[in-house]
Design an enzyme around this catalytic site. Structure first.
Site, PDB file in Angstrom:
ATOM      1  N   CYS A  25      -0.597   1.153   5.522  1.00 47.45           N
ATOM      2  CA  CYS A  25      -1.161   1.507   6.821  1.00 47.45           C
ATOM      3  C   CYS A  25      -1.540   2.987   6.808  1.00 47.45           C
ATOM      4  CB  CYS A  25      -0.221   1.272   7.998  1.00 47.45           C
ATOM      5  SG  CYS A  25       0.225  -0.444   8.215  1.00 47.45           S
ATOM      6  N   ARG A  53      -4.987   2.677   2.034  1.00 45.59           N
ATOM      7  CA  ARG A  53      -3.595   2.435   2.430  1.00 45.59           C
ATOM      8  C   ARG A  53      -3.403   1.081   3.109  1.00 45.59           C
ATOM      9  NH1 ARG A  53      -0.512   7.197   2.632  1.00 45.59           N
ATOM     10  NH2 ARG A  53       0.948   6.092   3.959  1.00 45.59           N
ATOM     11  N   TRP A  94      -2.042  -2.536   6.923  1.00 44.21           N
ATOM     12  CA  TRP A  94      -1.590  -3.373   5.814  1.00 44.21           C
ATOM     13  C   TRP A  94      -0.487  -4.237   6.421  1.00 44.21           C
ATOM     14  CZ3 TRP A  94       2.843  -4.377   2.883  1.00 44.21           C
ATOM     15  CH2 TRP A  94       2.624  -4.936   1.628  1.00 44.21           C
ATOM     16  N   ASN A 110       2.974   3.284  11.249  1.00 43.27           N
ATOM     17  CA  ASN A 110       2.988   2.919   9.836  1.00 43.27           C
ATOM     18  C   ASN A 110       4.440   2.760   9.430  1.00 43.27           C
ATOM     19  OD1 ASN A 110       3.008   3.020   7.030  1.00 43.27           O
ATOM     20  ND2 ASN A 110       2.563   5.211   6.962  1.00 43.27           N
ATOM     21  N   GLY A 111       4.826   1.569   8.982  1.00 40.39           N
ATOM     22  CA  GLY A 111       6.222   1.390   8.571  1.00 40.39           C
ATOM     23  C   GLY A 111       6.761   0.060   9.071  1.00 40.39           C
ATOM     24  N   GLU A 158       0.599  -0.949 -19.342  1.00 39.61           N
ATOM     25  CA  GLU A 158      -0.330  -0.359 -18.378  1.00 39.61           C
ATOM     26  C   GLU A 158      -1.687  -1.076 -18.397  1.00 39.61           C
ATOM     27  OE1 GLU A 158      -0.014   1.415 -15.914  1.00 39.61           O
ATOM     28  OE2 GLU A 158      -1.921   2.381 -15.505  1.00 39.61           O
ATOM     29  N   LYS A 182      -3.240  -2.848 -15.112  1.00 39.63           N
ATOM     30  CA  LYS A 182      -4.568  -2.503 -14.581  1.00 39.63           C
ATOM     31  C   LYS A 182      -5.404  -3.752 -14.424  1.00 39.63           C
ATOM     32  CE  LYS A 182      -3.686   0.522 -13.552  1.00 39.63           C
ATOM     33  NZ  LYS A 182      -3.047   1.692 -13.069  1.00 39.63           N
ATOM     34  N   GLU A 224      -4.070  -6.236 -11.605  1.00 41.82           N
ATOM     35  CA  GLU A 224      -4.118  -5.803 -10.207  1.00 41.82           C
ATOM     36  C   GLU A 224      -5.532  -5.716  -9.651  1.00 41.82           C
ATOM     37  OE1 GLU A 224      -2.639  -1.859  -9.126  1.00 41.82           O
ATOM     38  OE2 GLU A 224      -3.033  -1.183 -11.155  1.00 41.82           O
ATOM     39  N   HIS A 270       8.874 -14.559 -30.131  1.00 46.05           N
ATOM     40  CA  HIS A 270      10.048 -15.029 -29.390  1.00 46.05           C
ATOM     41  C   HIS A 270       9.666 -15.726 -28.089  1.00 46.05           C
ATOM     42  CE1 HIS A 270      12.572 -13.026 -32.280  1.00 46.05           C
ATOM     43  NE2 HIS A 270      11.835 -11.942 -32.136  1.00 46.05           N
ATOM     44  N   LYS A 300      -1.982   1.958  -1.568  1.00 44.43           N
ATOM     45  CA  LYS A 300      -1.813   3.130  -2.435  1.00 44.43           C
ATOM     46  C   LYS A 300      -0.392   3.695  -2.386  1.00 44.43           C
ATOM     47  CE  LYS A 300      -3.480   6.187  -5.208  1.00 44.43           C
ATOM     48  NZ  LYS A 300      -3.727   5.666  -6.559  1.00 44.43           N
TER      49      LYS A 300
HETATM   50  C1  F6R Z   1      -0.829   0.694 -10.265  1.00 41.66           C
HETATM   51  C2  F6R Z   1      -0.319   1.395  -9.124  1.00 41.66           C
HETATM   52  C3  F6R Z   1       1.067   1.110  -8.654  1.00 41.66           C
HETATM   53  C4  F6R Z   1       1.812   2.442  -8.495  1.00 41.66           C
HETATM   54  C5  F6R Z   1       3.196   2.217  -7.906  1.00 41.66           C
HETATM   55  C6  F6R Z   1       3.990   3.498  -7.809  1.00 41.66           C
HETATM   56  O1  F6R Z   1      -2.143   1.020 -10.512  1.00 41.66           O
HETATM   57  O2  F6R Z   1      -0.995   2.210  -8.566  1.00 41.66           O
HETATM   58  O3  F6R Z   1       1.737   0.272  -9.526  1.00 41.66           O
HETATM   59  O4  F6R Z   1       1.891   3.036  -9.750  1.00 41.66           O
HETATM   60  O5  F6R Z   1       3.068   1.665  -6.615  1.00 41.66           O
HETATM   61  O6  F6R Z   1       3.352   4.448  -7.010  1.00 41.66           O
HETATM   62  P1  F6R Z   1       3.786   5.963  -7.032  1.00 41.66           P
HETATM   63  O7  F6R Z   1       3.444   6.518  -8.363  1.00 41.66           O
HETATM   64  O8  F6R Z   1       3.004   6.589  -5.929  1.00 41.66           O
HETATM   65  O9  F6R Z   1       5.257   5.997  -6.782  1.00 41.66           O
END
Ligand code: F6R
Length: 617
Positions: A2, A27, A84, A110-111, A490, A494, A497, A513, A612
């Site tokens: 949010c 967000r 959100w 937000n929360g 990673e 990527k 997601e 395994h 985010k």
């Molecule tokens: C992946 C991504 C998320 C963040 C995770 C942690 O692309 O963006 O997996 O890495 O939510 O976020 P931070 O680094 O802000 O704690």
């Protein structure tokens, strides 16, 4: 999760709010709305009552923007929200702002309010009428219940009543010259400018208006008027807090001609990496005093624990390898969400490193709070100045990647890796495991990294070609060993997601395994295959999947001709030291995920169900 923006000043606020929400859309993007205090007023009990106009729409900000196009509102004081969804579906009625029974108080939040059902029951018994399924709706009704002529004191009572987390911002028709906000463990920044003042979940929301900010601490409240900001501590006492200036540019929060923020941010990596090294490597010397540990404290360190979530967790894995190799200090890595509940052992000669680009991830914050109660010293690595993590840690090491707007972490990841490399070098030097010759050699190579990343980016079309050829597959396995393993994780994260295609990252030696059972002609295996000491081993693993008809994409080292015999597609990254390979190898994988997602017409900046900053548990 949010986004909130609020403005009071000399300018009409409609467009300021909508533009702010667009910058916060990362967000949350389930619904959006604004509430503005209109200039027209009526008289109630001898007092002037301004009309509170609320406009909200389900869906993205674009839907709200269309709705607002033909609505002229002159007000100069308003609040906005992009949602959100947590409680209640993403419908118009559940969209914020929410109002009290009279429609004179409007609130954005937000929360999560953990005790909302008991509050709702209490308020319903008192005659309050609810229209949505959200937890937030209790807030305007609580403010209405507590209102005795001053919205600030009502908000201060509300803060004491709420269990959970949140940032709350309210306006009321009773006083059109103020906005009241509160921070209950979710981010809320105050932007200060000559033309008025702002509240926002994140600085980029109002970066086009100001670079001067103040942050709120938990349980503080704030009253904004057009030319004044007053912050109050949890006891209601006025706090004196000077604004600080941030050096993020406005263009850093815009797409600047790129199709998406994600692509722009991938291309900004040479700059982000250089900026993160700037001042920390000067004239071949390492300056890392920010760590705030004496030589003796470093020499006494028995263990380092690193906690993080998502992409930052992959940085933590790289950090473990680097610190153990260069400084010979044992490192434990945990997901923050596991660490906080597993009853970790913490001793006075341990160091806890928390990695979070946003500085607001609730699991990581909760984990450091848990560790602090056990006496741990906390070092935070974050990209956001003034974030909660930065303020709650014993010391902070900032990455200087600039604001990252795309939901998916890219440039903050490579900037975090740089910090891990520098920290490993620094600790290794102090512990006596890295001599001046080795230090010089490593620093020289680090200085080449931005150009090597640029070299990869210049060949983005080659990755696009591989993505176009392989995007129809339904299962992707990313394999790596040692320094390639966190990068495999990673790469898979990527891809899944932003494209919603099933992808797994695995240590290549583990394939036999279990995961090898997944392999057939529908599978793409992406191998991260540097010419290092496990090169031959990973080649055998690749042969095994090739024999099962998988399509193989190899990320290999320039000059490795042998790999062509094993892989259907090869992308070469420049030669570097084994330990530094990860920071180069991840760049083509970011591009690969990006181009596959684009092939599937995905919104890469706002992938479904993600946000985010993950500020709820
Ligand atoms: C992946 C991504 C998320 C963040 C995770 C942690 O692309 O963006 O997996 O890495 O939510 O976020 P931070 O680094 O802000 O704690």
């Amino acid at each position: 999760m949010c986004g909130i923006v609020a403005y009071i000043g000399n300018k009409k606020c409609k467009n300021i709010l909508v533009n702010g929400l667009k910058r916060l859309e990362y967000r949350g993007y389930d619904s959006a709305g604004i509430a503005i205090l209109c200039n027209d007023s009526t008289s109630e009990g001898g007092n002037c009552l301004h009309r509170v106009k609320v406009i909200k729409k389900a869906g993205k900000i674009g839907a709200l923007e269309d709705e607002l196009e033909n609505i002229d509102i002159d007000g100069v004081c308003g609040i906005g929200h992009t949602r959100w969804a947590t409680h209640g579906e993403p419908t118009e009625v559940n969209a914020h702002p929410h109002t009290d029974c009279s429609g004179n108080i409007a609130v954005v939040h937000n929360g999560i309010i953990e005790n909302y059902s008991e509050l709702r029951e209490m308020l319903t018994k008192k005659g309050h009428k609810f229209v949505s399924q959200t937890d937030t709706e209790v807030l305007p009704h609580l403010l209405e219940e507590y209102y005795d002529g001053d919205l600030l004191t009502s908000m201060q009572k509300l803060v004491k009543k709420i269990k959970g987390s949140g940032a709350v911002v309210a306006i009321s028709g009773y006083n059109h010259e103020e906005i009241i906000g509160a921070r209950i463990a979710s981010p809320l920044v105050v932007g200060v400018s000559r033309d008025g003042n702002f509240l926002a979940s994140d600085m980029p929301a109002v970066l086009e208006h100001t670079r001067n900010f103040t942050v709120l601490n938990d349980y503080e409240t704030v009253r904004l008027t057009k030319d004044k900001v007053e912050i109050f501590d949890p006891e209601g006492k006025l706090v004196n807090r000077e604004p600080f200036k941030i050096n993020w540019s406005i263009s850093s929060a815009e797409k600047s001609g790129y199709e998406d923020f994600m692509l722009k941010e991938i291309f900004e990596q040479p700059y982000g990496v250089k900026e993160t090294m700037r001042g920390r490597i000067t004239d071949g010397r390492l300056n890392f005093s920010e760590l705030n540990l004496s030589t003796q404290q470093i020499k006494n360190l028995k263990k380092i624990q690193i906690i993080a979530c998502g992409t930052s967790y992959h940085t933590a894995l790289i950090g473990k390898q680097i610190i153990e190799k260069w400084a010979k200090i044992p490192v434990e890595v945990d997901f923050s969400s596991e660490y906080r509940y597993r009853g970790p052992l913490v001793e006075s000669d341990y160091l806890l490193i928390a990695i979070t680009q946003s500085g607001e991830t609730i699991d990581t914050l909760a984990a450091i709070r848990e560790a602090k109660t056990k006496g741990a010293k906390i070092v935070a690595i974050t990209n956001v100045v003034g974030s909660t993590m930065a303020r709650e840690s014993s010391s902070v090491i900032y990455t200087h990647a600039g604001p990252e707007i795309g939901v998916c972490a890219t440039k903050t990841f490579t900037a975090q890796i740089i910090v891990m490399y520098l920290m490993g070098l620094y600790l290794g030097k102090i512990k006596g495991y890295i001599d001046d010759v080795k230090l010089k050699e490593l620093i020289e190579e680090l200085n080449f990294i931005p150009n090597k990343i640029q070299n990869i980016l210049n060949r983005a079309n080659d990755i696009k070609h591989i993505a176009n050829k392989t995007c129809g597959h339904t299962c992707f396995l990313f394999l790596g060993r040692i320094y390639g393993f966190p990068i495999a994780l990673e790469g898979a994260l990527k891809l899944k997601e932003i494209s919603y295609i099933h992808a797994e990252g695995y240590p290549a030696g583990e394939m036999k395994h279990g995961p090898i059972a997944l392999t057939d002609k529908r599978t793409v295996v992406v191998g991260i295959i540097p010419e290092d000491f496990v090169y031959e081993k990973i080649l055998s693993n690749i042969q095994e999947v090739k024999a099962r008809k998988a399509t193989v994409v190899a990320i290999a080292t320039e000059g490795d001709n042998k790999i062509k015999e094993y892989a259907d597609y090869v992308f070469y990254v420049p030669k570097t030291m084994d330990e530094l390979y990860g920071i180069l190898a991840v760049v083509p994988l970011q591009l690969y995920a990006y181009y596959i997602a684009k092939n599937h017409n995905r919104n890469v900046d706002q992938p479904r169900n993600l946000a985010k900053s993950v500020t709820v548990e």
